[in-house]
Scaffold this motif. Structure first.
Motif, PDB file in Angstrom:
ATOM      1  N   LEU A 154       0.833  -1.203   0.000  1.00 19.94           N
ATOM      2  CA  LEU A 154       0.000   0.000   0.000  1.00 19.94           C
ATOM      3  C   LEU A 154       0.870   1.256   0.000  1.00 19.94           C
ATOM      4  N   ALA A 164       1.618  -3.492  -8.015  1.00 21.46           N
ATOM      5  CA  ALA A 164       2.401  -4.632  -8.491  1.00 21.46           C
ATOM      6  C   ALA A 164       1.507  -5.862  -8.506  1.00 21.46           C
TER       7      ALA A 164
ATOM      8  N   LEU B  56      -6.969   2.524 -16.609  1.00 20.82           N
ATOM      9  CA  LEU B  56      -6.762   2.019 -15.248  1.00 20.82           C
ATOM     10  C   LEU B  56      -7.272   0.590 -15.111  1.00 20.82           C
ATOM     11  N   LEU B  60      -5.240  -3.047 -14.277  1.00 26.41           N
ATOM     12  CA  LEU B  60      -5.532  -3.907 -13.125  1.00 26.41           C
ATOM     13  C   LEU B  60      -6.035  -5.275 -13.589  1.00 26.41           C
ATOM     14  N   ARG B 102     -13.708  -1.864  -6.043  1.00 22.96           N
ATOM     15  CA  ARG B 102     -12.864  -1.623  -4.862  1.00 22.96           C
ATOM     16  C   ARG B 102     -13.283  -2.538  -3.705  1.00 22.96           C
ATOM     17  N   GLN B 106     -11.069  -5.628  -1.970  1.00 26.29           N
ATOM     18  CA  GLN B 106     -10.807  -5.716  -0.529  1.00 26.29           C
ATOM     19  C   GLN B 106     -11.265  -7.055   0.022  1.00 26.29           C
ATOM     20  N   ALA B 109      -8.901  -9.839  -1.127  1.00 27.25           N
ATOM     21  CA  ALA B 109      -7.638  -9.820  -0.389  1.00 27.25           C
ATOM     22  C   ALA B 109      -7.811 -10.431   0.998  1.00 27.25           C
ATOM     23  N   ASN B 110      -8.880 -10.052   1.661  1.00 24.70           N
ATOM     24  CA  ASN B 110      -9.114 -10.597   3.005  1.00 24.70           C
ATOM     25  C   ASN B 110      -9.353 -12.099   2.967  1.00 24.70           C
ATOM     26  N   SER B 133      -1.410  -7.340  -3.501  1.00 22.80           N
ATOM     27  CA  SER B 133      -1.676  -6.691  -4.787  1.00 22.80           C
ATOM     28  C   SER B 133      -3.126  -6.226  -4.861  1.00 22.80           C
ATOM     29  N   ALA B 135      -5.146  -5.589  -2.387  1.00 26.19           N
ATOM     30  CA  ALA B 135      -5.372  -4.483  -1.455  1.00 26.19           C
ATOM     31  C   ALA B 135      -4.900  -3.167  -2.062  1.00 26.19           C
ATOM     32  N   SER B 136      -3.787  -3.221  -2.791  1.00 31.49           N
ATOM     33  CA  SER B 136      -3.305  -1.987  -3.422  1.00 31.49           C
ATOM     34  C   SER B 136      -4.202  -1.590  -4.594  1.00 31.49           C
ATOM     35  N   HIS B 137      -4.798  -2.566  -5.260  1.00 27.24           N
ATOM     36  CA  HIS B 137      -5.805  -2.236  -6.281  1.00 27.24           C
ATOM     37  C   HIS B 137      -6.955  -1.443  -5.632  1.00 27.24           C
ATOM     38  N   LEU B 139      -6.877   0.324  -2.972  1.00 28.12           N
ATOM     39  CA  LEU B 139      -6.411   1.666  -2.620  1.00 28.12           C
ATOM     40  C   LEU B 139      -6.481   2.601  -3.822  1.00 28.12           C
ATOM     41  N   LEU B 140      -6.023   2.094  -4.932  1.00 28.05           N
ATOM     42  CA  LEU B 140      -6.001   2.913  -6.143  1.00 28.05           C
ATOM     43  C   LEU B 140      -7.409   3.215  -6.634  1.00 28.05           C
ATOM     44  N   GLY B 142     -10.007   3.332  -4.845  1.00 29.57           N
ATOM     45  CA  GLY B 142     -10.631   4.227  -3.891  1.00 29.57           C
ATOM     46  C   GLY B 142     -10.374   5.691  -4.207  1.00 29.57           C
ATOM     47  N   SER B 143      -9.224   5.950  -4.807  1.00 28.08           N
ATOM     48  CA  SER B 143      -8.904   7.333  -5.155  1.00 28.08           C
ATOM     49  C   SER B 143      -9.663   7.803  -6.385  1.00 28.08           C
ATOM     50  N   ARG B 144     -10.313   6.836  -7.059  1.00 26.74           N
ATOM     51  CA  ARG B 144     -11.073   7.178  -8.261  1.00 26.74           C
ATOM     52  C   ARG B 144     -12.531   6.817  -8.112  1.00 26.74           C
TER      53      ARG B 144
END
Lengths: 187, 148
Positions: A154, A164, B56, B60, B102, B106, B109-110, B133, B135-137, B139-140, B142-144
């Motif tokens: 994150l 990644a 985007l 992903l 999103r 999440q 990932a969990n 990975s 979780a970071s998706h 995050l990204l 969420g910003s959009r």
């Protein structure tokens, strides 16, 4: 804490500490290391934390304002993780590896863009180290390692604006570089 | 015609006894593969419904396809994954497509992290990496969120 939106160039708000992402604030305490192999893996994670702490010191020197605060926050997060690792190793009778006086950076850092790239690089190395814990038999260390890998991924996404495919793992297919919106801050 | 099996005096399949119980890794892998297939279907639907986010979402999506390929490669018989429930994502209104993805990221990932203690060390590492990975998706995305 949620940072104000915006990576160095791409808006990515952090979600650490939010209920929807409990793993993001993961600088908790691992369970007791049981074996010498466990301790060896913990030592590797500690060495990666030492390097990250040094690296974030460099990162912060080239940033200002919101990004400098972000670097300070990440520096502090790695300090907490380092302390947890030292504590566990010490309580297990091991001598924690010491930080080096200085570290060779992967590339020259003389600008804001390079500093941001270094932060993302550091998180990649940290994720790799913590993934070693995930291969241990100890369920507590395995879970803690996974939390740390996630938190590191994150942070890397915050800094790079990318994700990644396989944080902490080799990605021979190169899918980990499948960036969308390369940040202008990156070198 | 005499089959070699019979000629050898084999009593047939029953003589082999109860098939061995699949290792936990196989069951977890099948769950993970099914989840990735569903996620890929969701992304493909979202890409077609949200052309403004195609860059985007396409990036992903490619990472999820990489996840699926790596998970599938760990099965000796990738065809066995056909038992997985066929993905059928619900139609998602374009306006909330990003938010829905999103949340799905999440959750995925969990779910992966929940299997870590059941599987072999190397599979645990792969699942933890994919979970990070995803979780970071999230995050990204969420910003959009809300930009559909």
């Amino acid at each position: 804490m949620t940072r104000s939106k915006g990576t160095p160039s791409n808006p990515v708000a952090r979600s650490e500490g939010t209920p929807s992402d409990p793993a993001a604030r993961s600088e908790g305490t691992p369970s007791d290391p049981a074996t010498e192999h466990d301790q060896s893996v913990l030592q590797s994670a500690l060495a990666a934390e030492h390097a990250a702490i040094y690296g974030y010191g460099v990162v912060g020197a080239y940033l200002t304002g919101r990004l400098e605060q972000a670097a300070q926050q990440d520096w502090a997060t790695h300090q907490v993780a380092m302390d947890a690792l030292v504590s566990r190793l010490t309580s297990a009778g091991a001598q924690p590896v010491a930080a080096q006086d200085a570290y060779q950076l992967p590339f020259a850092v003389r600008s804001r863009a390079a500093a941001v790239a270094l932060a993302a690089f550091l998180e990649g190395r940290v994720a790799e180290a913590y993934l070693g814990l995930v291969a241990l038999d100890d369920p507590g260390l395995r879970a803690w390692g996974a939390q740390q890998v996630r938190a590191s991924a994150l942070r890397a996404t915050f800094w790079s604006g990318r994700t990644a495919a396989f944080p902490g793992l080799p990605d021979p297919a190169g899918t980990g570089t499948a960036a969308f919106a390369r940040p202008s801050a990156a070198p | 015609m005499t089959f070699p099996l019979l000629a050898a005096g084999c009593k047939g399949v029953r003589a082999l006894g109860t098939p061995p119980t699949p290792l936990p890794d196989v069951a977890v892998l099948n769950h993970a593969i099914s989840a990735e297939k569903l996620m890929i279907a969701r992304y493909r639907a979202a890409v077609s419904g949200s052309p403004g986010q195609a860059g985007l979402l396409g990036a992903l999506l490619a990472q999820h396809e990489a996840h699926l390929a790596r998970l599938t490669s760990r099965l000796i018989d990738p065809g066995a994954t056909g038992r997985a429930r066929p993905p059928s994502p619900a139609a998602t209104p374009p306006a909330s497509a990003i938010d829905a993805l999103r949340a799905a990221e999440q959750d995925a990932a969990n779910a992966l992290v929940g299997h870590l203690t059941e599987v072999s060390p190397s599979l645990a590492q792969l699942l933890a990496s994919i979970a990070a990975s995803e979780a970071s998706h999230a995050l990204l995305l969420g910003s959009r969120g809300g930009t559909g």
